[in-house]
Scaffold this active site. Sequence first.
Site, mmCIF file in Angstrom:
data_model
loop_
_atom_site.group_PDB
_atom_site.id
_atom_site.type_symbol
_atom_site.label_atom_id
_atom_site.label_comp_id
_atom_site.label_asym_id
_atom_site.label_seq_id
_atom_site.Cartn_x
_atom_site.Cartn_y
_atom_site.Cartn_z
ATOM 1 N N HIS A 14 1.055 -1.097 -0.002
ATOM 2 C CA HIS A 14 -0.133 -0.175 0.076
ATOM 3 C C HIS A 14 1.018 1.071 -0.076
ATOM 4 O O HIS A 14 1.697 1.698 0.926
ATOM 5 C CB HIS A 14 -1.002 -0.008 1.046
ATOM 6 C CG HIS A 14 -1.782 1.494 1.512
ATOM 7 N ND1 HIS A 14 -3.231 0.964 1.653
ATOM 8 C CD2 HIS A 14 -1.663 2.253 1.223
ATOM 9 C CE1 HIS A 14 -3.593 2.485 1.754
ATOM 10 N NE2 HIS A 14 -2.579 3.025 1.676
ATOM 11 N N HIS A 16 1.168 5.215 -1.735
ATOM 12 C CA HIS A 16 1.389 6.651 -2.521
ATOM 13 C C HIS A 16 2.443 7.328 -2.622
ATOM 14 O O HIS A 16 3.521 7.738 -2.198
ATOM 15 C CB HIS A 16 0.381 7.578 -1.896
ATOM 16 C CG HIS A 16 -1.332 7.443 -0.964
ATOM 17 N ND1 HIS A 16 -1.968 7.560 -1.333
ATOM 18 C CD2 HIS A 16 -0.911 6.073 0.392
ATOM 19 C CE1 HIS A 16 -2.881 6.876 -0.575
ATOM 20 N NE2 HIS A 16 -2.621 6.384 0.067
ATOM 21 N N LYS A 100 -9.335 -0.359 -5.646
ATOM 22 C CA LYS A 100 -9.340 0.532 -4.587
ATOM 23 C C LYS A 100 -10.323 0.643 -3.948
ATOM 24 O O LYS A 100 -11.384 1.903 -5.008
ATOM 25 C CB LYS A 100 -8.193 1.098 -3.822
ATOM 26 C CG LYS A 100 -8.401 2.002 -2.991
ATOM 27 C CD LYS A 100 -7.509 1.234 -2.174
ATOM 28 C CE LYS A 100 -8.545 2.589 -0.398
ATOM 29 N NZ LYS A 100 -6.436 2.811 -0.212
ATOM 30 N N HIS A 137 -10.598 0.840 2.127
ATOM 31 C CA HIS A 137 -10.015 1.515 3.073
ATOM 32 C C HIS A 137 -10.920 1.694 4.231
ATOM 33 O O HIS A 137 -12.010 2.577 3.484
ATOM 34 C CB HIS A 137 -10.075 2.934 2.235
ATOM 35 C CG HIS A 137 -9.409 4.309 3.783
ATOM 36 N ND1 HIS A 137 -8.295 4.965 3.726
ATOM 37 C CD2 HIS A 137 -10.677 4.607 4.515
ATOM 38 C CE1 HIS A 137 -8.289 6.094 5.270
ATOM 39 N NE2 HIS A 137 -9.700 5.994 5.033
ATOM 40 N N HIS A 175 -4.099 -0.888 6.333
ATOM 41 C CA HIS A 175 -4.714 -0.263 7.429
ATOM 42 C C HIS A 175 -4.587 -0.071 8.501
ATOM 43 O O HIS A 175 -5.216 0.466 9.128
ATOM 44 C CB HIS A 175 -4.086 1.506 6.754
ATOM 45 C CG HIS A 175 -4.527 1.959 6.043
ATOM 46 N ND1 HIS A 175 -6.333 1.814 6.153
ATOM 47 C CD2 HIS A 175 -4.515 2.905 4.821
ATOM 48 C CE1 HIS A 175 -6.246 2.598 5.369
ATOM 49 N NE2 HIS A 175 -6.137 3.045 4.520
ATOM 50 N N ASP A 248 1.760 2.311 4.044
ATOM 51 C CA ASP A 248 0.416 3.516 3.776
ATOM 52 C C ASP A 248 1.426 5.195 3.265
ATOM 53 O O ASP A 248 0.784 6.122 3.796
ATOM 54 C CB ASP A 248 -0.516 3.507 4.865
ATOM 55 C CG ASP A 248 -1.476 4.912 3.880
ATOM 56 O OD1 ASP A 248 -2.114 5.353 2.834
ATOM 57 O OD2 ASP A 248 -2.446 4.696 5.010
HETATM 58 O O1 DOR Z 1 -3.548 9.496 5.573
HETATM 59 C C1 DOR Z 1 -3.569 9.317 5.302
HETATM 60 N N1 DOR Z 1 -3.205 9.633 3.870
HETATM 61 N N2 DOR Z 1 -3.920 7.587 4.794
HETATM 62 C C2 DOR Z 1 -4.569 7.765 3.520
HETATM 63 O O2 DOR Z 1 -6.387 6.759 3.470
HETATM 64 C C3 DOR Z 1 -4.793 7.959 2.029
HETATM 65 C C4 DOR Z 1 -2.998 9.034 2.433
HETATM 66 C C5 DOR Z 1 -3.124 10.525 0.901
HETATM 67 O O3 DOR Z 1 -3.428 9.972 0.338
HETATM 68 O O4 DOR Z 1 -2.150 11.181 1.708
HETATM 69 ZN ZN ZN Z 2 -3.337 5.359 1.773
#
Ligand code: DOR
Ligand code: ZN
Length: 347
Positions: A14, A16, A100, A137, A175, A248
């Site tokens: 997971h 970003h 997702k 999520h 998460h 995450d």
């Molecule tokens: O803390 C987080 N940041 N939780 C999420 O679900 C999304 C993520 C983000 O994309 O910044």
């Molecule tokens: Zn995330």
Amino acid sequence: MTQSLTLRRPDDWHLHLRDGAMLKGVLPETARHFARAIIMPNLVPPVVTLAQAEAYRTRILAALPKGAQFEPLMTLYLTESTDPADVAAAAASGLVKAVKLYPAGATTNSHSGVSNFDKVQPVLEKMAEIGLPLCLHGEVTDPWVDIFDREAAFIDTILDPLRRRNPALRVVMEHITTSQGVDYARAGGENLAATITTHHLIINRNHILAGGIKPHYYCLPVAKRESHRLALRKAATSGAARFFLGTDSAPHVDALKEHACGCAGCFTATNTMPLLAHVFEEDGALDRLEAFTSLNGPAFYRLPINQATLTLVKHESAQIFPEKIFTEAGPVTVFNPGFPVHWHVEP
Ligand code: DOR
Ligand code: ZN
């Protein structure tokens, strides 16, 4: 005495990466240690089609430093108008490894997510049929539900009914932050797994709120009380196949974290592996770190484990990690565990 630990190269289930200048800045941090990652589709606009996922994957590969070996595993962002046939074609292409689901309004760029779960039932049925995992999520978005209760409420009111309706659907609870999440994942059978982040193994809600607000510890789902953190530690360090790493890692520039309405996300790509070695050693579970970071995830996703390895060494002196990384989009603060870390990934 220096201690060393060699593992199969880890994967991040997971992650970003964002896009553009931020992608270019953060991708080397992940590619340095991880072989593969499940890439979150919450861009603006979101990655909803196979063509968008392909184009995003091409941008990720183009942003890799020379010589880096890293495979992005793409996901599609589920909306109420996603077509089951498109999802099946995306899975058949081999490029898309999961879908997702964001409840609409739950987190960063989730407004195109799902409000009415009946509307996505045909897609879920198709996914169950072809074995494509659903990454969830897991928080309700009802403003009347306390933010610290949103995960537990999601399990009772949405996840459990959804799984009863779709028993063959393969689900990753992403998460997880609560003992309820741990218990539900543990009891769920072979079609259910859960990812756990590095930061949720380290901080509880006091770290965010006691002694002044610490915006760099704010993420979603928000860290809960200590008993929940301990339940997560027990699950992660147990080696149980059901649990694996999904960092995450969610970069936001400092200007948007240190803000009157700060963004959610902890950036842990840089130091996750040393932090996990510290955590697992503290819990007498160094021999189970590899299961958590490198074996359980591929088993659930039905992918081969990595052949390459990664070596962690414990040094006499505490290791210095960068406080920030400097991207062309702006500085991003690296997660600070608040204790000295002696583990280091050997080059
Ligand atoms: O803390 C987080 N940041 N939780 C999420 O679900 C999304 C993520 C983000 O994309 O910044
Ligand atoms: Zn995330």
